[in-house]
Design a protein around this motif. Sequence first.
Motif, short mmCIF file in Angstrom:
data_model
loop_
_atom_site.label_atom_id
_atom_site.label_comp_id
_atom_site.label_asym_id
_atom_site.label_seq_id
_atom_site.Cartn_x
_atom_site.Cartn_y
_atom_site.Cartn_z
N ALA A 99 0.84 -1.20 0.00
CA ALA A 99 0.00 0.00 0.00
C ALA A 99 0.87 1.24 0.00
O ALA A 99 1.99 1.24 0.52
N VAL A 113 -6.49 1.93 5.32
CA VAL A 113 -5.40 1.28 4.58
C VAL A 113 -4.85 0.11 5.39
O VAL A 113 -4.64 -0.99 4.85
N MET A 116 -7.19 -2.84 5.24
CA MET A 116 -7.16 -3.51 3.94
C MET A 116 -5.90 -4.37 3.80
O MET A 116 -5.97 -5.51 3.35
N CYS A 123 -3.43 -1.57 -1.76
CA CYS A 123 -4.20 -0.34 -1.63
C CYS A 123 -3.37 0.85 -2.07
O CYS A 123 -2.22 1.01 -1.67
N TYR A 137 -2.48 -2.44 -9.88
CA TYR A 137 -3.37 -2.47 -8.72
C TYR A 137 -4.69 -3.10 -9.08
O TYR A 137 -5.28 -3.85 -8.31
N SER A 141 -6.29 -6.62 -7.45
CA SER A 141 -7.55 -6.63 -6.71
C SER A 141 -8.54 -7.68 -7.22
O SER A 141 -9.58 -7.89 -6.63
#
Length: 200
Positions: A99, A113, A116, A123, A137, A141
């Motif tokens: 992240a 964040v 997650m 993230c 990204y 996901s």
Amino acid sequence: MRVIMFDRQSIFIHGAIGSLRGIIPEINIDGTSQADELWPLLTASPAAIVMIDGSLHREYCLWLLDELNSRFPALRVVMVLAKKEADWVEQLVQRNVMAIVPRHSSADMYASVLRMVASGMMCCPGEWLKSALQPQYELASLSERQREVLKLLAEGESNKEISRALNISAGTVKAHLETLFRLLDVKNRTQAAMLYTRVA
């Protein structure tokens, strides 16, 4: 949730620790601005989330990330950056950073964040996605099944062939593709395949 902060500014560490404890009651968080204090913290918690100041000298920062990947492969790294620089963000992502959060973000954003990342998600909030890294990204996901469908699509398989390979119905393949096109912001199979080929 175990979190270790490594930041050049002690005052930032203390402020973040106080704020995050107020938002995430179960958090177990420590921080340091001294490299020699960081290693014992990491050794004691080798699967923690570590928040690193991305404004440290770049060569040192890259060396540190390489060391963390080598010595503590279960660590999950969050980088805190003062400004968005696409080339720097790209280098960080290549070193398994999970992240990236803008330094000026609210305590609630930091907490989101961390939650997650704790659940295994990558993230990169808000405007940080508007870069060349967006496809990485987006692909990260996707669910495992969505990635399987996308991989077969990129290999030129038809819906029927994907259906057979994954033992799912043609209707399910079609539903997966519609979802993939929306998530990846592409209009057709060709664009999806090109994005996958470029990033994977």
